[in-house]
Design a protein around this motif. Structure first.
Motif, short mmCIF file in Angstrom:
data_model
loop_
_atom_site.label_atom_id
_atom_site.label_comp_id
_atom_site.label_asym_id
_atom_site.label_seq_id
_atom_site.Cartn_x
_atom_site.Cartn_y
_atom_site.Cartn_z
N MET A 1 0.84 -1.21 0.00
CA MET A 1 0.00 0.00 0.00
C MET A 1 0.87 1.26 0.00
SD MET A 1 -3.01 -0.98 2.68
CE MET A 1 -3.57 0.70 2.90
N LEU A 2 1.96 1.21 0.72
CA LEU A 2 2.86 2.38 0.77
C LEU A 2 3.42 2.66 -0.62
CD1 LEU A 2 4.21 4.39 2.82
CD2 LEU A 2 6.18 2.84 2.83
N ARG A 3 3.80 1.60 -1.31
CA ARG A 3 4.34 1.76 -2.66
C ARG A 3 3.28 2.37 -3.60
NH1 ARG A 3 7.91 -0.37 -6.42
NH2 ARG A 3 8.99 -1.59 -4.85
N ALA A 4 2.06 1.82 -3.55
CA ALA A 4 1.00 2.32 -4.42
C ALA A 4 0.71 3.79 -4.12
CB ALA A 4 -0.26 1.47 -4.25
N ALA A 5 0.73 4.14 -2.82
CA ALA A 5 0.43 5.52 -2.42
C ALA A 5 1.55 6.47 -2.85
CB ALA A 5 0.21 5.58 -0.91
N ALA A 6 2.78 5.97 -2.83
CA ALA A 6 3.90 6.81 -3.29
C ALA A 6 3.78 7.05 -4.79
CB ALA A 6 5.24 6.14 -2.95
N LEU A 7 3.31 6.05 -5.49
CA LEU A 7 3.21 6.17 -6.96
C LEU A 7 2.08 7.11 -7.37
CD1 LEU A 7 3.91 2.47 -8.00
CD2 LEU A 7 5.31 4.49 -8.57
N ASP A 8 0.95 7.07 -6.65
CA ASP A 8 -0.17 7.92 -7.09
C ASP A 8 -0.29 9.22 -6.28
OD1 ASP A 8 -1.50 7.37 -4.72
OD2 ASP A 8 -2.95 5.99 -5.61
N GLY A 9 0.63 9.44 -5.33
CA GLY A 9 0.64 10.71 -4.58
C GLY A 9 -0.22 10.68 -3.33
N SER A 10 -1.02 9.62 -3.14
CA SER A 10 -1.89 9.61 -1.95
C SER A 10 -1.08 9.41 -0.66
CB SER A 10 -2.99 8.56 -2.08
OG SER A 10 -2.42 7.28 -2.27
N ILE A 11 0.22 9.17 -0.81
CA ILE A 11 1.10 9.06 0.37
C ILE A 11 1.07 10.35 1.19
CG2 ILE A 11 3.22 9.82 -0.80
CD1 ILE A 11 4.72 7.66 0.84
N GLU A 12 0.78 11.49 0.53
CA GLU A 12 0.71 12.77 1.26
C GLU A 12 -0.35 12.71 2.34
OE1 GLU A 12 1.21 16.86 -0.24
OE2 GLU A 12 1.09 15.93 -2.22
N ALA A 13 -1.45 11.98 2.07
CA ALA A 13 -2.53 11.88 3.05
C ALA A 13 -2.35 10.68 3.97
CB ALA A 13 -3.87 11.77 2.33
N LEU A 14 -1.42 9.81 3.62
CA LEU A 14 -1.20 8.59 4.41
C LEU A 14 -0.29 8.87 5.61
CD1 LEU A 14 -2.12 5.70 3.46
CD2 LEU A 14 0.27 5.31 2.87
N VAL A 15 0.64 9.83 5.43
CA VAL A 15 1.57 10.12 6.53
C VAL A 15 0.92 11.08 7.52
CG1 VAL A 15 3.67 9.62 5.22
CG2 VAL A 15 2.71 11.93 5.15
N ASP A 16 1.48 11.10 8.72
CA ASP A 16 0.85 11.81 9.84
C ASP A 16 1.51 13.20 10.01
OD1 ASP A 16 -0.60 12.40 12.05
OD2 ASP A 16 0.36 10.91 13.36
N TRP A 17 0.86 14.23 9.44
CA TRP A 17 1.40 15.61 9.54
C TRP A 17 1.03 16.19 10.90
CZ3 TRP A 17 4.68 17.27 5.87
CH2 TRP A 17 4.64 16.64 4.63
N LYS A 18 2.03 16.44 11.71
CA LYS A 18 1.78 16.95 13.07
C LYS A 18 2.18 18.42 13.15
CE LYS A 18 3.11 12.53 15.20
NZ LYS A 18 1.84 12.05 15.70
N PRO A 19 1.36 19.26 13.80
CA PRO A 19 1.77 20.66 13.97
C PRO A 19 3.04 20.72 14.82
CG PRO A 19 -0.47 20.26 14.83
CD PRO A 19 0.10 18.94 14.43
N VAL A 20 3.93 21.65 14.49
CA VAL A 20 5.15 21.77 15.30
C VAL A 20 5.31 23.20 15.80
CG1 VAL A 20 6.48 19.90 14.30
CG2 VAL A 20 6.60 22.14 13.24
N LYS A 21 5.97 23.33 16.94
CA LYS A 21 6.28 24.66 17.42
C LYS A 21 7.70 24.70 18.01
CE LYS A 21 3.42 24.52 21.61
NZ LYS A 21 3.18 23.18 21.90
N PRO A 22 8.25 25.91 18.11
CA PRO A 22 9.63 26.02 18.60
C PRO A 22 9.80 25.33 19.95
CG PRO A 22 8.84 28.15 17.79
CD PRO A 22 7.66 27.22 17.78
N GLY A 23 10.94 24.69 20.11
CA GLY A 23 11.25 24.01 21.37
C GLY A 23 10.98 22.52 21.32
N GLN A 24 10.15 22.09 20.35
CA GLN A 24 9.86 20.66 20.29
C GLN A 24 11.06 19.89 19.73
OE1 GLN A 24 6.26 20.61 17.93
NE2 GLN A 24 5.03 20.23 19.75
#
Ligand SMILES: O=P(O)(O)OC[C@H]1O[C@](O)(CO)[C@@H](O)[C@@H]1O
Length: 278
Positions: free
Chosen positions: A107-130
């Motif tokens: 599934m990771l390979r298929a998502a990398a190929l069609d771009g849906s990997i952007e929604a598969l990974v976990d985007w976490k908000p970041v702030k200074p100091g973390q």
């Protein structure tokens, strides 16, 4: 008693910036953006760790690094765990680390190929100091609008899974083979065992400490190096003046002093903290 100021290497990146960070010269407006500043010592054999500043205006590739065994199998000295200390971030800045749920490598390979990997990974908000310690095998991408210090095992080995259509090489077969496509679980929570000393990361490949106004003697085990990275303030180390934006390689031991307040990182390649500043 030795401490050596490392020289800097500027690395142009498509996701880099023209406006860097206090202490670093901006590239010309019509020049390529700079994404990374590496601290290195041309006279030494490759030391175990590498310290970099990263300056992002766009997302880095969604990528993964091999562990020691996989890297050595392909002829490299070591794999790549890395840690990021966030210095500055836009209010909407994020970092992707791990996947939102467990997925198969297919599934990771298929998502990398069609771009849906952007929604598969976990985007976490970041702030200074973390701080994040990202072990080899973690699928990740540093987002836009971030300035950070990276401490990593010293190897230049990134397998890009996806690059948003930018015309750079991808490394899908190698990357999928070493990916652990699962949610990220931090292996450590920062601790402050003594006033002015915080342990940001503790292994498995290095320890990363953050010190306020350190004074005393850095004592390293025989043969081991340590990386002294001043974020703010001034002082001296082994009799030489240091300032923010530098990185010093320490061997054996070195006396450090701070003029007033300061904020520094210290990294060393052990799995557990030792009593390093006496
Ligand atoms: O392939 P890209 O997007 O330029 O990213 C590579 C960079 O990503 C990092 O691994 C940080 O995650 C850096 O150490 C490395 O230089």
């Amino acid at each position: 008693m030795t401490a050596k100021r490392l020289t800097t290497r500027r690395v142009e990146k498509p996701w880099g910036r023209h406006s860097l960070w206090p202490g670093f010269t901006d590239p010309p407006a019509d020049g390529a953006p700079v994404g990374e500043i590496w601290f290195q010592d041309e006279t030494e054999e490759t030391p175990e760790l590498l310290v970099k500043y990263l300056f992002t205006a766009e997302r880095l590739s969604i990528q993964v690094h091999p562990d020691d065994a996989a890297a050595r199998a392909s002829g490299h000295a070591r794999g790549k765990d890395e840690a990021w200390v966030i210095l500055a971030a836009e209010p909407d800045s994020t970092i992707a680390i791990g996947t939102r749920g467990p997925v198969s490598r297919e599934m990771l390979r298929a998502a990398a190929l069609d771009g849906s990997i952007e929604a598969l990974v976990d985007w976490k908000p970041v702030k200074p100091g973390q701080v994040y310690y990202s072990p080899a095998g973690t699928v990740h991408a540093i987002g836009a609008g971030i300035t950070l210090i990276e401490v990593q095992q010293n190897v230049d080995l990134t397998y890009r899974l996806y690059d948003y259509g930018r015309p750079r090489e991808l490394h899908l077969d190698d990357g999928i083979a070493v990916s652990d496509p699962e949610p990220f679980v931090p292996n450590f929570t920062p601790e402050t065992p003594a006033p002015g000393r915080t342990i940001l990361a503790e292994g498995p490949k290095f320890v990363l400490e953050r010190w306020r106004a350190p004074r005393g003697r850095i004592a390293l085990p025989p043969g081991m190096s340590g990386w002294f990275v001043p974020i703010s303030g001034t002082g001296d180390i082994a009799g030489e003046a240091w300032q923010a934006g530098e990185c010093w390689l320490v061997h054996a031991d070195a006396t450090i002093a701070t003029d007033g307040e300061s904020d520094v990182l210290f990294a060393y390649p052990l799995a557990e903290r030792i009593d390093i500043l006496r």
